[in-house]
Structures are given as C-alpha cells and as structure tokens.
Write an enzyme that holds these catalytic residues in place. Sequence first.
Site, mmCIF file in Angstrom:
data_model
loop_
_atom_site.group_PDB
_atom_site.id
_atom_site.type_symbol
_atom_site.label_atom_id
_atom_site.label_comp_id
_atom_site.label_asym_id
_atom_site.label_seq_id
_atom_site.Cartn_x
_atom_site.Cartn_y
_atom_site.Cartn_z
ATOM 1 N N ARG A 32 0.809 -1.204 0.042
ATOM 2 C CA ARG A 32 -0.108 -0.031 -0.070
ATOM 3 C C ARG A 32 0.790 1.381 0.038
ATOM 4 O O ARG A 32 0.250 2.147 -0.028
ATOM 5 C CB ARG A 32 -1.002 -0.031 1.061
ATOM 6 N N ASP A 33 2.082 1.138 0.031
ATOM 7 C CA ASP A 33 2.839 2.406 -0.186
ATOM 8 C C ASP A 33 4.267 2.093 -0.817
ATOM 9 O O ASP A 33 5.347 2.595 -0.396
ATOM 10 C CB ASP A 33 3.246 3.001 1.348
ATOM 11 N N LEU A 34 4.180 1.425 -1.889
ATOM 12 C CA LEU A 34 5.282 1.103 -2.665
ATOM 13 C C LEU A 34 5.898 2.540 -3.488
ATOM 14 O O LEU A 34 4.834 2.973 -4.269
ATOM 15 C CB LEU A 34 4.886 0.118 -3.874
ATOM 16 N N ASN B 70 11.075 3.586 -1.020
ATOM 17 C CA ASN B 70 10.975 2.478 -0.189
ATOM 18 C C ASN B 70 11.423 1.113 -1.061
ATOM 19 O O ASN B 70 10.961 0.134 -0.608
ATOM 20 C CB ASN B 70 9.365 2.161 -0.027
ATOM 21 N N SER C 111 1.550 7.263 -1.017
ATOM 22 C CA SER C 111 2.235 8.161 -1.728
ATOM 23 C C SER C 111 1.562 8.552 -3.316
ATOM 24 O O SER C 111 1.493 7.622 -3.958
ATOM 25 C CB SER C 111 3.686 7.820 -2.172
#
Length: 615
Positions: free
Chosen positions: A136-138, A142, A176
Amino acid sequence: MKPLGRHDPRVAGRHRLVAVIGHGAMGRVLLGRAPDGRLVAVKMIHRHLAANPEFRARFRLEVQASQRVTGAYTAAVRDADPDAEEPWLASVFVPGPSLRAAIDQYGPMPLGGLRLLAAGLGSALVEIHRAGMIHRDLKPTNVLLAEDGPRVIDFGIARALEADLQLTSTGTLIGSPAFMSPEQASGHELGTASDVFSVGAMLVMAATGESPFLGASTPQTLYNVVHNSADTSQVPSALRQVVAACLEKNPAARPTPGQLIDAVAAMTARPGWPAAVRQQIERDRAAAENWIETDGEAPVRSSRRTAIGVAAAAVFAVLAAGTVAAFLVDRGGSPDTPDPLANRTLELTDEQMRRTDTCALLGNDVVGSLGQPVRPELADSSVCGTTFVEPGGRRTRMTVSVGTAVAGPPRTEQVAGRSVLDTTAGARSCGRAVAVRTEPTLGVDVKIAEADGDSCALATATLKAVVTRLLTNPPSVHPPKQSVVTLVPCDAVDQAVLAPYTGGARPTAVDVHTCTWTGSPFVITLHAAEGKRVESDRRYTVLEVNAGKLGDLPAARRIDADGTCATYYLVRPTIEDRGELIAVTAQPAAAGAADTACATTEAVLTGVEARRVNS
C-alpha cells in the site's frame, strides 16, 4: 551518524549498539551488530508513545505481521521486543541507495538494471502477498538497491497509521499519490493488484527519470492516476508491454507478480545494476563497518556523502519492519555536520515560488521530527495546511505559504540570512515568516492556529525546517503545458484589453499568483492558481462566460453589495472539488460602473485565455 549519547542504550536484546543513525517523532534509529556479526538497524520507540496502550498494541501487531515476510527481496526483521520499556525492532542493515536516490544521482537505468528491478519487485510482491499483506505504499524511496537486487521496505505502516487514532484522523490519505493505484486514490477497497500498479509506475520512473503521473499538486497527481494514461513511449521496448499492463486502470487487467517475473525472464539483457550504483553500495557497506570496527568512534575517513547514504539505508531498513509511522531522520545532528542554514541566504525567484510544492513542505521528511502532519491539503497554489499532532499529543493547525505577502514586526532571530517576522494574527495562534523579495514583500510564512498553550516555538522550528528544505532540496511542481499555475499574473493579459476598464493603470503584483490594476472606472484583480471550485457554492451563480466561447467548463459569479463582480472560470478540473481557476474581480471606482462590472470581468477573462492558449 553520531556517537551514542548519555541516555542512549548500549544494547537491545542481544544486539550491541554503537552509533545513532537518526531520530524522529516516533523514535530513534541506532546502528548495531547482532550476535552472529551481522549489522542491524534498531528502531527504538519513544517512551511517551510506548506509554499509550493502543500505540503499543499496534506496534506489536505490526512486528508480528512484518516477521511473516521473509523473502529474499524484503529487508528481514531479525528481532524485536514490543513489550520492553522502550519497544524496539531490529532489521537487517541494507547498504545501498534507495531507487529514488539512485535515479536522482545517476540518471535512468539501462535495460539490465530495469530487468533486475522488475524481477526483484515481482518476487518481493509474491512474498508479501503470500504473507497475507498488501504493501500500500510502494514508491522509489521504499525500494533499496542491494548488491543482489532490490529490497522492498516499509510495509505495514499505512495499516498502523489507519489504526492509531492518536496520530491520524478519519479520511487520511494513506500512501504516496504519484505511485498509488487508481482504486487507492479513489478510496476504494484494495487488492494485491494495487501493488502491481505501483510497481509499474516505479518502473516508468526508473526508465525515464520521471513519475508518469506527477502533477502540479497532490490533487492534480491523484486525478492523473485515476483518469490519465501513462506515457510509456520512453520505456525500452522489451519492457514496455508488461509495464503498460501493470498500469491498467482496471485491477483485473493487470498481471500477477508471477506473470511479471515470467515476462522479464524472457528478456535477453543481462540483469545488473549500473557501475555507479554498485560502487555506492560498496561505499555504504564500508562506512557502516567502520563504525562497528571503531566501536562507536566517528570514522576518520568517511565522507559526508557516504555517511548520509549509510544513514538513509539503515533508516529505510528499520522502516521495513512495519513501524507505527513514517518519521524524519535527523541527519544534521552530528557535531561535524555543518548547519545547512549557516552562512546561507534564502533566495527565491517569483517563478520558483510559483512552482514550489507547498504541501511537500508539510511532509514527514520536513516536519516529521516536530510531530505528525495529517493529510496536508492545498488551499491555494501558494498555501497548504494540515492538522498537526505534536509528540505530546497536542493537536494544532499548521499552514505553510510560499510566495504570499508577509508583513509584521521583525524579531531578533534570523533564519537563512533573513530577519524573522512576527505575522501572528489572533488568539491561540502564532505566525513566523521570512521575506525573500520586496515591492511587494513576499516570502515564506508559517502559521500555527487552534493551539492551546505556546505555539510560537513550533512556528519557529517549522519555519527553520521549511527554509532548510527550500535551501537544500526545494520541492517543485511539474505542471502541464499552459497550466494557469505558472502564469505570470501581471503579464497574463494584453494591456490593450485592460485599458478601457482601468484607464491605462499599471499592474501591481499582490503575490506570485495575483495582480491588481488600480484605475478607473474599475480596480481589476486577476488571480490564477489551483484552488477549490466554486460552482457548487450557493454564494455563486453558475454561468457561461462570454456565451460559452471559452468552452463548456463551468464558470461561476458572485456580486457583492458594493457592485463588485467576481467571475471564476474553471480552466481544468484536477481532483475531487479542486481545479485550475482564473478569477477576475472588477471593483467599481466610478459612478455607474457597477452596471458593467460583470461584463468587464468576462472581457478580461477572454483576454487572459486568448493569450494563454496562444503562448
């Protein structure tokens, strides 16, 4: 990095700690060595947060979830103690730059690097999804580029933030924007295909150096993600088809991680990082080992750039364990690291201020050491605000403005060679600003409102953090061609168009997005920026400007009691209730002028659009 302080622990479980990598709102990060000799990065949660039972419970759940992900392409958790007085988590130290840092420093990747990146990201997703998780936040920050392939990190943070009501609120946008999937940007339920979309966006960025959806603002970026197709024409042909498939708007049409791996396996290019990336990995490894070998003494020969790279890698690796919230790493704490504001003066042109991404100045990487911003929201192209939660739990309202008028008595302190101005207005508030130009006086302003107790210390600290970012790595928007955000308002309309309505008055800049002509029979004001749409506001009447000759997008009008007419034209919708707007106001300055005020605004709007579309 810097040596351990008096109050820093020397051990965490069986891990010997030797240096401080950084600290932030959630805790601090320490470098250590595990009993088997491997390097670890240890996240220590602040005691005041650990005293919150819900926070501790969520941290415990995130530790358990992250320990389920053990694949070769994620940074493994080595040990943790969520029940300690200061909860901690140790993960494998990963030397190497983030994907973002590598592309920024060394440029787009060749096909061999893209093949290794795509295969590694696909393999990481296989393991993450097998563990019952969705990242959910690739995003490029990261993903670490380790020697043998990428490492996906920082999973589980979104879940922790959603659950911890002390640090966020209902409706917070998690993730993001430039690398979200359309379903995530729209607030819909997510499946594993959401992560695949994010991988596709990262591969375009790695191949071209640019995000395929990044817009002039967060709302514009989200709109692009949901509605616009990515330009994959610059992606190498061998990879273009599978990348385009990853970026399908329909989740069901995207490949699975396994299919992504199969697609790149058929490529003939030899997988491997560029030489510059491999050299950076070696420098980062050597610097970290030097800290261990000197038992916490500052490495004598380590360069500042290498130390920064090591600190970043270690912090990213810690975040891979699913910690409770993103936090700012303070890389300026070493006594040998110069103050980034020392002997420097903040200089910004009007164009730079127009293009500043103000909401990025409220990100965790800027103000995270001071507390937790909750979904920064653009009020206008120059102004962004957020609910802000300080480490002690106090909530305030924080607003940052760039390129707006600043005025107030000067204080004794200076920031980046500029006198700090007191712009406080009203009770329970505090304002601090610095001017960067005169005639008119425009600059950077920070306001803290809705605060119980002293808010000026937070305003000053935020101003310093914002100015530091503007000096060292200013965040800029990348608006589409002919965007109104980049219009120079005083040059946006031919003076011959204005002359009949202002008597030939000369323009006066109000701020970087606003200009005024003070003449007769009207005082004309022009504002061009992204802002909230007004056609659904009951105070405005919806209409067609100039009988629809400007197009079929909505316009709206408000007439005040003194006869002032304000007409807003929506040039382009962006996201949700926002859009790029041109607003023209005609204030009567002569008897009888009120009767033609609205017609005047339409004539000026038509002139602005004629110049804009032909520029």
